[in-house]
Design a protein around this motif. Structure first.
Motif, PDB file in Angstrom:
ATOM      1  N   GLY A 174       0.809  -1.206   0.000  1.00  0.00           N
ATOM      2  CA  GLY A 174       0.000   0.000   0.000  1.00  0.00           C
ATOM      3  C   GLY A 174       0.849   1.265   0.000  1.00  0.00           C
ATOM      4  O   GLY A 174       2.069   1.227   0.118  1.00  0.00           O
ATOM      5  N   ALA A 175       0.180   2.402  -0.133  1.00  0.00           N
ATOM      6  CA  ALA A 175       0.872   3.689  -0.165  1.00  0.00           C
ATOM      7  C   ALA A 175       1.536   3.959   1.180  1.00  0.00           C
ATOM      8  O   ALA A 175       1.032   3.576   2.241  1.00  0.00           O
ATOM      9  CB  ALA A 175      -0.104   4.802  -0.505  1.00  0.00           C
ATOM     10  N   LEU A 176       2.681   4.645   1.129  1.00  0.00           N
ATOM     11  CA  LEU A 176       3.429   4.963   2.341  1.00  0.00           C
ATOM     12  C   LEU A 176       4.034   6.349   2.160  1.00  0.00           C
ATOM     13  O   LEU A 176       4.701   6.618   1.157  1.00  0.00           O
ATOM     14  CB  LEU A 176       4.539   3.937   2.574  1.00  0.00           C
ATOM     15  CG  LEU A 176       5.256   3.977   3.924  1.00  0.00           C
ATOM     16  CD1 LEU A 176       4.317   3.560   5.042  1.00  0.00           C
ATOM     17  CD2 LEU A 176       6.483   3.065   3.902  1.00  0.00           C
ATOM     18  N   THR A 177       3.777   7.231   3.107  1.00  0.00           N
ATOM     19  CA  THR A 177       4.263   8.599   3.012  1.00  0.00           C
ATOM     20  C   THR A 177       4.950   9.020   4.306  1.00  0.00           C
ATOM     21  O   THR A 177       4.926   8.290   5.310  1.00  0.00           O
ATOM     22  CB  THR A 177       3.118   9.588   2.729  1.00  0.00           C
ATOM     23  OG1 THR A 177       2.268   9.652   3.891  1.00  0.00           O
ATOM     24  CG2 THR A 177       2.302   9.168   1.517  1.00  0.00           C
ATOM     25  N   ARG A 178       5.528  10.198   4.246  1.00  0.00           N
ATOM     26  CA  ARG A 178       6.132  10.810   5.423  1.00  0.00           C
ATOM     27  C   ARG A 178       5.147  10.828   6.602  1.00  0.00           C
ATOM     28  O   ARG A 178       5.523  10.513   7.743  1.00  0.00           O
ATOM     29  CB  ARG A 178       6.574  12.218   5.050  1.00  0.00           C
ATOM     30  CG  ARG A 178       6.953  13.132   6.170  1.00  0.00           C
ATOM     31  CD  ARG A 178       7.244  14.523   5.591  1.00  0.00           C
ATOM     32  NE  ARG A 178       7.543  15.520   6.592  1.00  0.00           N
ATOM     33  CZ  ARG A 178       7.867  16.773   6.305  1.00  0.00           C
ATOM     34  NH1 ARG A 178       7.908  17.161   5.042  1.00  0.00           N
ATOM     35  NH2 ARG A 178       8.141  17.634   7.270  1.00  0.00           N
ATOM     36  N   ALA A 179       3.897  11.162   6.335  1.00  0.00           N
ATOM     37  CA  ALA A 179       2.904  11.229   7.407  1.00  0.00           C
ATOM     38  C   ALA A 179       2.679   9.864   8.050  1.00  0.00           C
ATOM     39  O   ALA A 179       2.519   9.760   9.281  1.00  0.00           O
ATOM     40  CB  ALA A 179       1.588  11.782   6.867  1.00  0.00           C
ATOM     41  N   ASP A 180       2.650   8.809   7.236  1.00  0.00           N
ATOM     42  CA  ASP A 180       2.491   7.453   7.783  1.00  0.00           C
ATOM     43  C   ASP A 180       3.646   7.115   8.717  1.00  0.00           C
ATOM     44  O   ASP A 180       3.444   6.522   9.792  1.00  0.00           O
ATOM     45  CB  ASP A 180       2.428   6.434   6.651  1.00  0.00           C
ATOM     46  CG  ASP A 180       1.210   6.605   5.764  1.00  0.00           C
ATOM     47  OD1 ASP A 180       0.116   6.837   6.308  1.00  0.00           O
ATOM     48  OD2 ASP A 180       1.358   6.525   4.526  1.00  0.00           O
ATOM     49  N   LEU A 181       4.865   7.473   8.305  1.00  0.00           N
ATOM     50  CA  LEU A 181       6.034   7.161   9.123  1.00  0.00           C
ATOM     51  C   LEU A 181       6.059   8.019  10.388  1.00  0.00           C
ATOM     52  O   LEU A 181       6.509   7.554  11.447  1.00  0.00           O
ATOM     53  CB  LEU A 181       7.309   7.368   8.310  1.00  0.00           C
ATOM     54  CG  LEU A 181       7.461   6.474   7.068  1.00  0.00           C
ATOM     55  CD1 LEU A 181       8.770   6.766   6.341  1.00  0.00           C
ATOM     56  CD2 LEU A 181       7.387   4.993   7.439  1.00  0.00           C
ATOM     57  N   ASP A 182       5.563   9.247  10.281  1.00  0.00           N
ATOM     58  CA  ASP A 182       5.494  10.092  11.477  1.00  0.00           C
ATOM     59  C   ASP A 182       4.542   9.513  12.511  1.00  0.00           C
ATOM     60  O   ASP A 182       4.735   9.708  13.722  1.00  0.00           O
ATOM     61  CB  ASP A 182       5.053  11.507  11.098  1.00  0.00           C
ATOM     62  CG  ASP A 182       6.153  12.314  10.445  1.00  0.00           C
ATOM     63  OD1 ASP A 182       7.330  11.920  10.569  1.00  0.00           O
ATOM     64  OD2 ASP A 182       5.846  13.329   9.793  1.00  0.00           O
ATOM     65  N   ARG A 183       3.528   8.784  12.062  1.00  0.00           N
ATOM     66  CA  ARG A 183       2.608   8.162  13.019  1.00  0.00           C
ATOM     67  C   ARG A 183       3.285   7.026  13.780  1.00  0.00           C
ATOM     68  O   ARG A 183       2.855   6.670  14.879  1.00  0.00           O
ATOM     69  CB  ARG A 183       1.351   7.669  12.290  1.00  0.00           C
ATOM     70  CG  ARG A 183       0.349   8.781  12.009  1.00  0.00           C
ATOM     71  CD  ARG A 183      -0.973   8.233  11.519  1.00  0.00           C
ATOM     72  NE  ARG A 183      -0.918   7.849  10.113  1.00  0.00           N
ATOM     73  CZ  ARG A 183      -1.143   8.685   9.105  1.00  0.00           C
ATOM     74  NH1 ARG A 183      -1.424   9.958   9.352  1.00  0.00           N
ATOM     75  NH2 ARG A 183      -1.084   8.263   7.862  1.00  0.00           N
TER      76      ARG A 183
END
Length: 591
Positions: A174-183
Motif C-alpha cells: 500500500g501507499a506509504l508517506t512521510r505522514a504514515d512514518l510520522d505516526r
C-alpha cells in the motif's frame, strides 16, 4: 588475472596442444617429461570426481581434472591423466570423489555494498529471505507491513535511534508517506528503502536530522527535483541519488559496512560463487576503499570486479569523461579490481518501482521514468563507444530498450565496431521484434529471471497485465535467436544464488506455483552457461574462466548433484560443498 599462456609456461600443457583432448594432454605430458628430468618438475594435483561438467563441447564431461598452481592443465579420467603424466610427479586427491565439479559460478551483476547494507537493515520484504542467521518471513499485505514496521521501531531501545528498513513495495504494502512514518515515530529518524533500492521514503525526523529541506531540494538538478516529493518524504531515481549524500552516511556507518560486507563474503561463498562483478556502483573512492577493506583480503574466496558508473562520471566531467574513467582503474586492490575499458550507463527506471518506460500504457499502477534522459544517454554512449569501451546498460522496459537499440544502431552505422558486446541488463519487458534486432546489432543480454517468480502474479493484476507480466525476461526467444545471454541476481533484487537463478530460468514458476509463458523457459545447458561461461563472455573474461578446459583458471564449484540431470524442480536445492578458487580448496563453513 594473468594470461593463460604466461601461467602455463613450464607446466605440462603445451601452448600448441589442442585443449580438451586426451591425446593432446598425453602428448603434452610426454613432451615435457622427456625434455626435463622428472625431479625438476612440479607436482600436479589430479582431482577425482563423480562427474565433471566441463562446458567444453569437445569433452563435455569427465571424471578427473589436473591442476598446477592456479591453472587447469588437463581434463579426462584419472587413468588418462596418470598415463599422460609420464614421469611428472602427481597426486590423486579424492576429496571430491563423490561430488560433481562444475565451472566456478559467477555472480555476473551484483552489488556488494547495497547487499550488505540492506541485509543488515530491518528486512520487511515481499518474499521470504533465507539468510545464514535464519529465515526472514515475508510481509505481503499493508497490514502485515505496518505491523512489522511498528514492531521494528518498538524494539529499538534508544527512542532516538535510526531505523533503516528495506523491502517495501507499494503494490503489496500500500501507499506509504512521510505522514504514515510520522505516526510510527516523530522521535527517531526512519528511512524506508524501497524493494527496488531506487527510492527512499523518510519521516519528518529524518528530513530534519539529515538536512533535507526545501532549500536543499531546490538546489538539486531539474531531473532530481522532478523525482522528489518533499511533502511526502519520497525521493525516487534521480531524486534518490540527489538525497543519497545526506542519507548514506547514516545508513553506511563503518560498523554496518563491515558487518554487511562480511555477510556478503560468507553468503556468496556458501552459494558457490568464485567471481563477482558490480557494474555501476556508487561513484565514490571512499566507499570503494570500504569495500576493498573486506573484499580485497588475500583469503577472500572469490575475486570481485567493479565497472565504473558512467552516469555519474559524465555528469561531473562532461568534457573529460574518458580520462576521469581511466583514473578509476587504480581503485581496486588485492582480490578486487576495476574492469578496464568497461562502463555502466542507465536507461529507464526500476521494475520493482514500476518505473519502466513502456510502449503501451501501464494498467492501474506504474509510471515510466528515465534515469538518464535519452539525449544525455545518447551523448554518453557516443563518448564511450568512440573510446572502444564495452557498455553495460541498465534497461527494463520495451520503450527503454527501443531507445537503447536506436542508440546502438546509430553508432554502428556511424562508427561500426566488431564484437562490441554492448550488454542489455535486466530486460524485464521486451518484445520479440527487439530480440531479432539485438541479434542483428550484436547486443547481448544479462537477464534477471527472478522477476518472473517474484512479480509475474502481482504484475499480471496491476501494472503490466497478464501477457506482459508472464513474458517478462523472454529467455526462450532470446535463446532461439542465438543471442548470448547470462543470468544475474542484481542482489538484493534477487537472492545472490546462481543455481537459484538457473532454477528460475529453467522452470519459470511464479509465487503461486504456476508456469508463466512456458515457451520462454531456458534450456538447462544455456541456463548453466548463463551463470558460468556466458557470464564470463559478458565480462570479456571467457578466455580465463567459465569452463573447465586446460589453460583456464582452476575455478570450480563443488556440488552434490548435477544441475543438468537432477529433477528440474530441485535445481535450487542442490547443496554446495564449497569451491576451488584459483587452485585453493575452500569448503563452506557450516553453522
Amino acid at each position: 588475472m594473468r594470461s593463460a599462456a604466461a601461467a602455463t609456461a613450464g607446466a605440462f600443457v603445451c601452448e600448441a596442444a589442442t585443449p580438451g583432448t586426451a591425446q593432446a594432454q598425453q602428448s603434452s605430458f610426454q613432451d615435457l617429461a622427456g625434455r626435463f628430468e622428472s625431479r625438476s618438475l612440479p607436482q600436479v594435483t589430479i582431482f577425482r570426481a563423480r562427474e565433471i561438467i566441463t562446458l567444453d563441447p569437445d569433452k563435455p564431461s569427465a571424471t578427473a581434472v589436473a591442476i598446477l598452481g592456479d591453472r587447469i592443465v588437463a581434463v579426462g579420467s584419472v587413468a588418462e591423466l596418470q598415463a599422460a603424466a609420464n614421469g611428472q610427479p602427481y597426486r590423486v586427491d579424492e576429496t571430491f570423489a563423490d561430488k560433481v565439479i562444475a565451472p566456478g559460478l559467477i555472480a555476473q551483476h551484483d552489488h556488494p555494498l547495497l547487499t550488505g547494507l540492506t541485509m543488515v537493515s530491518e528486512i520487511i520484504a515481499i518474499e521470504d529471505w533465507v539468510l545464514p542467521a535464519g529465515v526472514v518471513p515475508a510481509a505481503k499485505t499493508p497490514e502485515a507491513y505496518r505491523a512489522r514496521l511498528a514492531e521494528a521501531s518498538a524494539k529499538l531501545r534508544d527512542p532516538a535511534a535510526l531505523l533503516v528498513t528495506w523491502g517495501y513495495h507499494p503494490l503489496f504494502h500500500g501507499a506509504l508517506t512521510r505522514a504514515d512514518l510520522d505516526r510510527i515515530s516523530t522521535a527517531r529518524p526512519i528511512i524506508v528503502w524501497h524493494r527496488s533500492a531506487h527510492e527512499f521514503i523518510v519521516n519528518g525526523k529524518a528530513l530534519d536530522t539529515y538536512g533535507i529541506d526545501a532549500a536543499f531540494v531546490a538546489g538539486l538538478s531539474e531531473a532530481a527535483r522532478a523525482q522528489s516529493n518533499l511533502d511526502e518524504g519520497h525521493f525516487w531515481e534521480g531524486g534518490m541519488f540527489g538525497v543519497m549524500p545526506k542519507l548514506l552516511p547514516a545508513i553506511a556507518t563503518p560498523d554496518r559496512l563491515r558487518r554487511g560486507l562480511e555477510f556478503v563474503v560468507g553468503y556468496y561463498h556458501a552459494n558457490g560463487v568464485t567471481l563477482g562483478c558490480e557494474p555501476g556502483g556508487l561513484f565514490s573512492k571512499q566507499l570503494q576503499d570500504a569495500q576493498n577493506a573486506v573484499l580485497s583480503r588475500p583469503d577472500s574466496p572469490f575475486r570481485f570486479f567493479f565497472i565504473p558508473d558512467g552516469k555519474s562520471i559524465i555528469a561531473a566531467f562532461p568534457d573529460t569523461a574518458i580520462s576521469e574513467t581511466e583514473k578509476v582503474l587504480g581503485w581496486g586492490e588485492g582480490m578486487t579490481a576495476m574492469v578496464p575499458r568497461a562502463i555502466k550507463l542507465f536507461a529507464d527506471g526500476a521494475i520493482y518501482s514500476l518505473a519502466m518506460q513502456l510502449r503501451d500504457p501501464y494498467i492501474d499502477e506504474g509510471h515510466g521514468e528515465w534515469i538518464m534522459q535519452p539525449d544525455v544517454f545518447g551523448r554518453a554512449f557516443r563518448v564511450y563507444w568512440d573510446a572502444g569501451y564495452q557498455i553495460h546498460v541498465h534497461v527494463n522496459g520495451d520503450a527503454g530498450l527501443d531507445m537503447v537499440l536506436d542508440t546502438v544502431e546509430t553508432n554502428m552505422r556511424r562508427r561500426p565496431r566488431h564484437d562490441h558486446r554492448t550488454l542489455a541488463i535486466h530486460l524485464a519487458v521486451s518484445r520479440k521484434d527487439q530480440v531479432e534486432r539485438m541479434k542483428r546489432l550484436g547486443v547481448i543480454v544479462s537477464a534477471n529471471p527472478y522477476y518472473v517468480r517474484a512479480l509475474a502474479d502481482a504484475y499480471a493484476q496491476k501494472g503490466l497485465g497478464p501477457e506482459r507480466a508472464d513474458t517478462m525476461v523472454r529467455l526462450g526467444d532470446i535463446e532461439r535467436a542465438g543471442v548470448s545471454y547470462s543470468l544475474h541476481s542484481d542482489m538484493p533484487m534477487a537472492p545472490g544464488q546462481p543455481l537459484f537463478l538457473m532454477h528460475c530460468a529453467v522452470n519459470r514458476t511464479t509465487e503461486s506455483g504456476r508456469v508463466a509463458a512456458p515457451d520462454q523457459r531456458a534450456s538447462r545447458l544455456a541456463a548453466l552457461q548463463g551463470i558460468t561461461l556466458n557470464a564470463a563472455h559478458s565480462l570479456r573474461m571467457d578466455a580465463e574462466i567459465g569452463s573447465i578446459v586446460p589453460g583456464k583458471l582452476a575455478n570450480f564449484s563443488i556440488l552434490e548433484e548435477n544441475p543438468l540431470t537432477v529433477d528440474a524442480a530441485r535445481i535450487k536445492d542442490i547443496a554446495v560443498w564449497g569451491t576451488v578458487h584459483e587452485g585453493r580448496v575452500l569448503p563452506v563453513r557450516r553453522g
